[in-house]
Motif scaffolding. Structure first.
Motif, PDB file in Angstrom:
ATOM      1  N   ALA A 139       0.829  -1.210   0.000  1.00  0.00           N
ATOM      2  CA  ALA A 139       0.000   0.000   0.000  1.00  0.00           C
ATOM      3  C   ALA A 139       0.861   1.257   0.000  1.00  0.00           C
ATOM      4  CB  ALA A 139      -0.933  -0.012   1.202  1.00  0.00           C
ATOM      5  N   ALA A 140       1.937   1.243   0.794  1.00  0.00           N
ATOM      6  CA  ALA A 140       2.826   2.413   0.839  1.00  0.00           C
ATOM      7  C   ALA A 140       3.500   2.642  -0.511  1.00  0.00           C
ATOM      8  CB  ALA A 140       3.870   2.222   1.934  1.00  0.00           C
ATOM      9  N   ALA A 141       3.877   1.565  -1.195  1.00  0.00           N
ATOM     10  CA  ALA A 141       4.506   1.711  -2.514  1.00  0.00           C
ATOM     11  C   ALA A 141       3.495   2.177  -3.547  1.00  0.00           C
ATOM     12  CB  ALA A 141       5.116   0.376  -2.943  1.00  0.00           C
ATOM     13  N   ARG A 142       2.259   1.681  -3.453  1.00  0.00           N
ATOM     14  CA  ARG A 142       1.227   2.038  -4.428  1.00  0.00           C
ATOM     15  C   ARG A 142       0.776   3.482  -4.250  1.00  0.00           C
ATOM     16  NH1 ARG A 142      -0.745   0.847  -9.406  1.00  0.00           N
ATOM     17  NH2 ARG A 142      -2.922   1.492  -9.552  1.00  0.00           N
ATOM     18  N   PHE A 143       0.753   3.945  -3.007  1.00  0.00           N
ATOM     19  CA  PHE A 143       0.254   5.302  -2.709  1.00  0.00           C
ATOM     20  C   PHE A 143       1.327   6.078  -1.936  1.00  0.00           C
ATOM     21  CE2 PHE A 143      -3.279   2.236  -2.647  1.00  0.00           C
ATOM     22  CZ  PHE A 143      -4.023   2.707  -3.732  1.00  0.00           C
ATOM     23  N   PRO A 144       2.422   6.431  -2.589  1.00  0.00           N
ATOM     24  CA  PRO A 144       3.552   7.042  -1.871  1.00  0.00           C
ATOM     25  C   PRO A 144       3.257   8.414  -1.298  1.00  0.00           C
ATOM     26  CG  PRO A 144       3.896   7.126  -4.247  1.00  0.00           C
ATOM     27  CD  PRO A 144       2.690   6.276  -4.033  1.00  0.00           C
ATOM     28  N   ASP A 145       2.201   9.074  -1.762  1.00  0.00           N
ATOM     29  CA  ASP A 145       1.891  10.420  -1.280  1.00  0.00           C
ATOM     30  C   ASP A 145       0.827  10.421  -0.181  1.00  0.00           C
ATOM     31  OD1 ASP A 145       3.695  11.502  -3.102  1.00  0.00           O
ATOM     32  OD2 ASP A 145       2.172  11.620  -4.678  1.00  0.00           O
ATOM     33  N   LEU A 146       0.365   9.249   0.222  1.00  0.00           N
ATOM     34  CA  LEU A 146      -0.669   9.160   1.257  1.00  0.00           C
ATOM     35  C   LEU A 146      -0.059   8.713   2.584  1.00  0.00           C
ATOM     36  CD1 LEU A 146      -3.674   7.514  -0.646  1.00  0.00           C
ATOM     37  CD2 LEU A 146      -3.220   9.942  -0.239  1.00  0.00           C
ATOM     38  N   ALA A 147      -0.566   9.272   3.661  1.00  0.00           N
ATOM     39  CA  ALA A 147      -0.034   8.951   4.990  1.00  0.00           C
ATOM     40  C   ALA A 147      -0.625   7.666   5.556  1.00  0.00           C
ATOM     41  CB  ALA A 147      -0.304  10.109   5.949  1.00  0.00           C
ATOM     42  N   ALA A 148      -1.907   7.396   5.278  1.00  0.00           N
ATOM     43  CA  ALA A 148      -2.584   6.269   5.920  1.00  0.00           C
ATOM     44  C   ALA A 148      -1.889   4.930   5.688  1.00  0.00           C
ATOM     45  CB  ALA A 148      -4.045   6.207   5.470  1.00  0.00           C
ATOM     46  N   PRO A 149      -1.389   4.624   4.480  1.00  0.00           N
ATOM     47  CA  PRO A 149      -0.683   3.344   4.321  1.00  0.00           C
ATOM     48  C   PRO A 149       0.547   3.234   5.216  1.00  0.00           C
ATOM     49  CG  PRO A 149      -1.300   4.235   2.182  1.00  0.00           C
ATOM     50  CD  PRO A 149      -1.560   5.309   3.188  1.00  0.00           C
ATOM     51  N   ILE A 167       8.947   3.300  13.617  1.00  0.00           N
ATOM     52  CA  ILE A 167       9.149   4.737  13.833  1.00  0.00           C
ATOM     53  C   ILE A 167       9.391   5.438  12.502  1.00  0.00           C
ATOM     54  CG2 ILE A 167      10.817   6.401  14.776  1.00  0.00           C
ATOM     55  CD1 ILE A 167      11.001   4.547  17.244  1.00  0.00           C
ATOM     56  N   SER A 168      10.191   4.832  11.631  1.00  0.00           N
ATOM     57  CA  SER A 168      10.440   5.418  10.311  1.00  0.00           C
ATOM     58  C   SER A 168       9.139   5.564   9.521  1.00  0.00           C
ATOM     59  CB  SER A 168      11.441   4.553   9.545  1.00  0.00           C
ATOM     60  OG  SER A 168      11.649   5.058   8.250  1.00  0.00           O
ATOM     61  N   ALA A 169       8.290   4.531   9.561  1.00  0.00           N
ATOM     62  CA  ALA A 169       7.015   4.589   8.839  1.00  0.00           C
ATOM     63  C   ALA A 169       6.119   5.683   9.401  1.00  0.00           C
ATOM     64  CB  ALA A 169       6.322   3.231   8.908  1.00  0.00           C
ATOM     65  N   TYR A 170       6.042   5.777  10.726  1.00  0.00           N
ATOM     66  CA  TYR A 170       5.198   6.803  11.336  1.00  0.00           C
ATOM     67  C   TYR A 170       5.738   8.211  11.058  1.00  0.00           C
ATOM     68  CZ  TYR A 170       2.538   3.354  14.074  1.00  0.00           C
ATOM     69  OH  TYR A 170       1.713   2.331  14.476  1.00  0.00           O
ATOM     70  N   ARG A 171       7.051   8.368  11.071  1.00  0.00           N
ATOM     71  CA  ARG A 171       7.621   9.695  10.773  1.00  0.00           C
ATOM     72  C   ARG A 171       7.285  10.110   9.347  1.00  0.00           C
ATOM     73  NH1 ARG A 171      10.698  11.550  14.856  1.00  0.00           N
ATOM     74  NH2 ARG A 171      12.049  10.129  16.043  1.00  0.00           N
ATOM     75  N   THR A 172       7.386   9.179   8.416  1.00  0.00           N
ATOM     76  CA  THR A 172       7.039   9.492   7.029  1.00  0.00           C
ATOM     77  C   THR A 172       5.571   9.890   6.926  1.00  0.00           C
ATOM     78  OG1 THR A 172       8.713   7.955   6.219  1.00  0.00           O
ATOM     79  CG2 THR A 172       7.008   8.619   4.668  1.00  0.00           C
ATOM     80  N   ALA A 173       4.709   9.169   7.640  1.00  0.00           N
ATOM     81  CA  ALA A 173       3.285   9.501   7.636  1.00  0.00           C
ATOM     82  C   ALA A 173       3.051  10.909   8.178  1.00  0.00           C
ATOM     83  CB  ALA A 173       2.497   8.482   8.450  1.00  0.00           C
ATOM     84  N   SER A 174       3.734  11.265   9.257  1.00  0.00           N
ATOM     85  CA  SER A 174       3.581  12.603   9.837  1.00  0.00           C
ATOM     86  C   SER A 174       4.101  13.682   8.894  1.00  0.00           C
ATOM     87  CB  SER A 174       4.322  12.683  11.174  1.00  0.00           C
ATOM     88  OG  SER A 174       3.618  11.996  12.176  1.00  0.00           O
ATOM     89  N   ASP A 175       5.185  13.388   8.185  1.00  0.00           N
ATOM     90  CA  ASP A 175       5.702  14.346   7.215  1.00  0.00           C
ATOM     91  C   ASP A 175       4.721  14.542   6.067  1.00  0.00           C
ATOM     92  OD1 ASP A 175       8.001  14.644   8.713  1.00  0.00           O
ATOM     93  OD2 ASP A 175       9.189  13.246   7.516  1.00  0.00           O
TER      94      ASP A 175
END
Length: 420
Positions: A139-149, A167-175
């Motif tokens: 999901a993160a690869a398919r939707f790189p601009d979305l935070a929810a994945p 932590i890395s995934a959550y930081r990216t989501a927050s960014d």
């Protein structure tokens, strides 16, 4: 045509009027119009779908499910209906059905981000952690601009014990979405697991700035404050969390531990019992109650809860140590030693980081009686402590200890601890 009936040709106008009433919050009028549209054409998928949405919003989950199932049966390629039905199954705790529905929706429409995220979360909640990580990564690869994945991926990584990657995934989501509270809260809890309580407290505060009504954010703030050895601050935050959502066992457990830290035994007992009422399988609550009762000299209750903790989790350290103390008092040295062995073999070094340490102190201790009381002499809010139970030290362990500034021998009573 019966009086009040709607012709098929007029059904579209009735359906449009129903949707207008629905969106305006006039649900009684909307329901009457949805029923009129379906009386004209019982298989009209849009009417079935919209009526199902309204039924779900009204809390009529069974009716909503039946309506969505009819839509899916009529239009099996309707990705939105598949997703909505899967969400309803997910909400209802039917994880297997939800997973199947999300997978069908993603297969029908690879651009349905909500289905992809729902799939990762449902897999994690059903215990399929490896599959959840793969789904989150996809999901993160398919939707790189979305935070929810990224949030879904972070939660799966936490479940797998890979806190650093989470932590890395959550930081990216927050960014990607600084206003997404789920990312802030997830990050706060993951940082707390990693021992970064100050950073966790900051993230929890940021989530509360965005929405002060979130029980999970208050919980994260309270848990971080407790880790920072600030029990009064922790109690305030956790009481807020409990007032917003009193049904969360983890909140009651952590609040009970905060009360215990503040020497408020009665309040601690009340909250720990509340945690067990919500989740009788919570071994940590039994262990904490054992400790509270032991300090209060309620030895029978201390033993009972310590044994219940070990029945649920045979590796529960605090429960083994409580029982060792109780059995030693009962002049049962062999039984006491067995519990100390189970507690300390393979884990005889305990790292207790201070929030803002002045020094890191290596403290050799004994597993039995004879240690110097340390809570006031080496308070944990100022000194990072390496408590080393030396009876269980391996031959080479001294060479492998973490860095420290000085050694304080905590084995202080030669009459009780001479062999050590």
């Amino acid at each position: 045509m019966a009086r009040g009936a709607v012709s098929v040709s007029d059904a579209a106008d009735v359906l449009a009027a129903a949707l207008e009433q629905h969106q305006a919050g006039r649900h009684d009028d909307a329901e009457r119009l949805y029923r009129q549209a379906l009386a004209a054409d019982p298989h009209e998928p849009t009417a079935l779908y919209l009526y199902g949405l309204m039924a779900f919003e009204a809390g009529r989950a069974d009716q909503a499910a039946a309506l969505f199932e009819t839509v899916v049966a009529l239009r099996p390629n309707h990705a939105e209906a598949q997703t909505t039905l899967a969400k309803l199954r997910h909400w209802n705790g039917e994880h297997s059905a939800a997973i199947g529905g999300y997978r069908r929706a993603v297969a029908l429409d690879a651009n349905r981000a909500d289905a992809a995220v729902g799939l990762a979360n449902a897999l994690r909640e059903s215990g399929e952690i490896t599959a959840a990580i793969k789904a989150g990564q996809a999901a993160a690869a398919r939707f790189p601009d979305l935070a929810a994945p990224r949030v879904a991926l972070g939660a799966a990584l936490v479940a797998a014990g890979d806190t650093g990657a989470a932590i890395s995934a959550y930081r990216t989501a927050s960014d990607l979405d600084p206003g997404l509270t789920a990312a802030r809260i997830g990050l706060a809890l993951a940082l707390l697991d990693l021992g970064e309580a100050d950073a966790a407290l900051a993230e929890a505060a940021a989530a509360l700035d965005l929405d002060p009504t979130l029980a999970e954010a208050w919980f994260a703030r309270g848990a971080a404050a407790l880790a920072l050895r600030r029990p009064d601050e922790a109690i305030m935050a956790l009481e807020w969390a409990s007032s917003i959502d009193p049904s969360r066992a983890a909140t009651q457990l952590t609040l009970g531990n905060a009360y215990a830290e503040a020497d408020r035994a009665d309040a601690a007992e009340h909250c720990l019992k509340a945690a067990l009422a919500l989740d009788p399988s919570l071994a940590a609550a039994h262990a904490s109650l054992g400790s509270v009762y032991l300090r209060a000299e309620s030895k029978a209750e201390a033993e009972r809860h310590s044994r219940q903790a070990l029945a649920l989790d045979p590796d529960m350290l605090a429960a083994h140590l409580n029982l060792a103390s109780l059995l030693a008092d009962q002049t049962r040295p062999a039984d006491a030693k067995r519990h100390r062995d189970l507690a300390y073999r393979g884990r005889n070094l305990f790292v207790e980081p201070a929030p803002r340490p002045r020094l890191t102190v290596l403290m050799p201790t004994t597993a039995e009686s004879g240690n110097v009381p340390l809570d006031h002499l080496m308070p944990r809010d100022r000194f990072s402590r390496l408590r080393w139970v030396v009876e269980y030290a391996g031959a080479d362990q001294a060479r492998e200890l973490p860095a420290y500034d000085l050694v304080f021998n905590a084995i202080g009573d030669p009459d009780l601890a001479d062999p050590t």
